[in-house]
Write an enzyme that holds these catalytic residues in place. Sequence first.
Site, PDB file in Angstrom:
ATOM      1  N   ARG A 165      -8.241  47.916  45.441  1.00 16.40           N
ATOM      2  CA  ARG A 165      -9.388  47.216  44.833  1.00 16.40           C
ATOM      3  C   ARG A 165      -9.751  46.165  45.847  1.00 16.40           C
ATOM      4  O   ARG A 165      -9.040  45.195  46.059  1.00 16.40           O
ATOM      5  CB  ARG A 165      -8.969  46.588  43.490  1.00 16.40           C
ATOM      6  CG  ARG A 165     -10.044  45.677  42.870  1.00 16.40           C
ATOM      7  CD  ARG A 165     -11.290  46.454  42.500  1.00 16.40           C
ATOM      8  NE  ARG A 165     -12.223  45.605  41.746  1.00 16.40           N
ATOM      9  CZ  ARG A 165     -13.241  44.950  42.284  1.00 16.40           C
ATOM     10  NH1 ARG A 165     -13.458  45.013  43.598  1.00 16.40           N
ATOM     11  NH2 ARG A 165     -14.035  44.231  41.518  1.00 16.40           N
ATOM     12  N   HIS A 181     -12.321  40.567  46.995  1.00 17.69           N
ATOM     13  CA  HIS A 181     -13.461  40.170  46.162  1.00 17.69           C
ATOM     14  C   HIS A 181     -13.117  38.885  45.423  1.00 17.69           C
ATOM     15  O   HIS A 181     -11.994  38.373  45.495  1.00 17.69           O
ATOM     16  CB  HIS A 181     -13.779  41.271  45.148  1.00 17.69           C
ATOM     17  CG  HIS A 181     -12.703  41.469  44.126  1.00 17.69           C
ATOM     18  ND1 HIS A 181     -11.500  42.093  44.408  1.00 17.69           N
ATOM     19  CD2 HIS A 181     -12.620  41.115  42.809  1.00 17.69           C
ATOM     20  CE1 HIS A 181     -10.749  42.118  43.331  1.00 17.69           C
ATOM     21  NE2 HIS A 181     -11.388  41.524  42.343  1.00 17.69           N
ATOM     22  N   HIS A 231     -14.572  36.688  41.499  1.00 16.90           N
ATOM     23  CA  HIS A 231     -15.397  36.779  40.295  1.00 16.90           C
ATOM     24  C   HIS A 231     -15.966  35.421  39.912  1.00 16.90           C
ATOM     25  O   HIS A 231     -15.416  34.379  40.268  1.00 16.90           O
ATOM     26  CB  HIS A 231     -14.566  37.278  39.109  1.00 16.90           C
ATOM     27  CG  HIS A 231     -13.781  38.519  39.370  1.00 16.90           C
ATOM     28  ND1 HIS A 231     -14.367  39.755  39.484  1.00 16.90           N
ATOM     29  CD2 HIS A 231     -12.447  38.718  39.522  1.00 16.90           C
ATOM     30  CE1 HIS A 231     -13.430  40.660  39.699  1.00 16.90           C
ATOM     31  NE2 HIS A 231     -12.249  40.054  39.734  1.00 16.90           N
ATOM     32  N   GLU A 286      -9.674  35.737  36.223  1.00 22.42           N
ATOM     33  CA  GLU A 286      -9.051  37.043  35.991  1.00 22.42           C
ATOM     34  C   GLU A 286      -7.588  36.874  35.604  1.00 22.42           C
ATOM     35  O   GLU A 286      -6.794  36.317  36.356  1.00 22.42           O
ATOM     36  CB  GLU A 286      -9.150  37.889  37.256  1.00 22.42           C
ATOM     37  CG  GLU A 286      -8.399  39.218  37.193  1.00 22.42           C
ATOM     38  CD  GLU A 286      -8.465  39.976  38.507  1.00 22.42           C
ATOM     39  OE1 GLU A 286      -9.589  40.319  38.914  1.00 22.42           O
ATOM     40  OE2 GLU A 286      -7.405  40.202  39.143  1.00 22.42           O
ATOM     41  N   HIS A 319      -9.344  37.568  46.201  1.00 16.29           N
ATOM     42  CA  HIS A 319      -8.088  38.296  46.034  1.00 16.29           C
ATOM     43  C   HIS A 319      -8.294  39.791  46.193  1.00 16.29           C
ATOM     44  O   HIS A 319      -9.434  40.266  46.302  1.00 16.29           O
ATOM     45  CB  HIS A 319      -7.476  37.983  44.667  1.00 16.29           C
ATOM     46  CG  HIS A 319      -8.376  38.312  43.507  1.00 16.29           C
ATOM     47  ND1 HIS A 319      -9.409  37.484  43.112  1.00 16.29           N
ATOM     48  CD2 HIS A 319      -8.393  39.366  42.646  1.00 16.29           C
ATOM     49  CE1 HIS A 319     -10.025  37.996  42.061  1.00 16.29           C
ATOM     50  NE2 HIS A 319      -9.434  39.151  41.773  1.00 16.29           N
ATOM     51  N   GLU A 343     -17.462  44.578  35.860  1.00 16.76           N
ATOM     52  CA  GLU A 343     -16.903  44.961  37.161  1.00 16.76           C
ATOM     53  C   GLU A 343     -18.008  45.341  38.153  1.00 16.76           C
ATOM     54  O   GLU A 343     -17.769  45.390  39.354  1.00 16.76           O
ATOM     55  CB  GLU A 343     -15.949  46.140  36.990  1.00 16.76           C
ATOM     56  CG  GLU A 343     -14.525  45.734  36.684  1.00 16.76           C
ATOM     57  CD  GLU A 343     -13.852  45.057  37.866  1.00 16.76           C
ATOM     58  OE1 GLU A 343     -13.338  45.737  38.756  1.00 16.76           O
ATOM     59  OE2 GLU A 343     -13.853  43.812  37.899  1.00 16.76           O
TER      60      GLU A 343
END
Length: 418
Positions: free
Chosen positions: A125, A128, A130, A134, A173, A196
Amino acid sequence: MSDDATNDLFSRRGFLGMGSAALAAAGMLSATAAAGQEQKPYPTKDDRSSSAPGPGNPPLDGQNPDSFLPPPSDAGGVQTFKYPFGISHKRMQEGGWSREVTVRELAVSKSIAGVDMRLTAGGIRELHWHTAAEWAFMLYGNARITGLDAEGKSFVGDVTEGDLWYFPTGIPHSIQGLGPDGAEFLLVFDDGNFSEYETVLLTDWMAHTPHAVLSKNFGVSEQALTGLPRREKFIFQAAVPGPLAADQKASSGSLGLSPVDFAFRTTQPAVNRRTKGGEVRIVDSSSFKVSTTMAAAIVTVHPGGIRELHWHPNADEWQYYISGSGKMTVFATGGRARTMDFQAGDVGYVLKTLPHYVENTGTTDLKFLEMFKSSSYQDLALSEWLTHTPPELVIAHLGMDKATLDALPKDEVVVMPR
């Protein structure tokens, strides 16, 4: 008084008397009819009153018996508080997949959203961050997570089934599956509108920045940047990373590794409450310091047990069912109540302050997460309230005798039986 006036008076008295008698008789008939209706048995599964001869979905009805035939204690309209991850759209990539339950899928879930994600061994993943914090729970396998703290120091750690992690808003992260079979994990975000599809991705950022600007920013030639991706990767396949210590050393840089541990392992101490009926493990900012916007309770209810009648005064409750089967009744204002059934992979939601309980309806342990958009876990139990209120006041309300009241649990049990 004249004869005419006397006759008129008695006529009116007679009329009023007859009217009163008629009203009384009508009231008695209505009461009798109502009593007769109340005494009629509530429809059962095989009763013609509960039959559904038209088109239907028997497997779905079988999974939701309390929706097909609600218990007689249910009343009024209560907003749907269940959504299965199993019918969420799955975003497929080489290296894994993701699917989400947000306010768009579950309208009542305005404060929290969830993502179920799978990564193969080596699946990434991508780097990135947010606009929401999270919180994560490892459901299966092993993964390596990386992050950069607010001081610019690196964090690299490995997590396994049952472990947690938390990355605050804006902290960059990544997550990568490890051997032998990668990982599956639940991501919980402190914003019901989260998606997402709306994260800040490294590859997407680079694809939308002119190479001339990147050249100036990095101090390298434009020619050296021709291999940059032209669109986001999101999830992609790569080689399984090497030893943890090697990654930690390579990423420490001049500042060294971060003193902040963004992960919380099953071996670390938490608030545990165990009874004959099950157990609850509470993880909030008191034990997991970095988790300042999310609190959690990991609940196990043994067969025949019940997560006691309670409510949460400080936050809505977002649930994820890990294993087993159960049912939850939510009591709303205005004399309303609704019962819904839950299986592994389902999401549940209870608005702040609404009373509810969860009962194990299966033959194996029921395990689920309770998540709260709060730094601290708070709940209040019905038995706790009743036994800390003057006894005569409770008896006047409920009509129970003193011996019954004295037999109630004196403190919060969490999972019954004690």
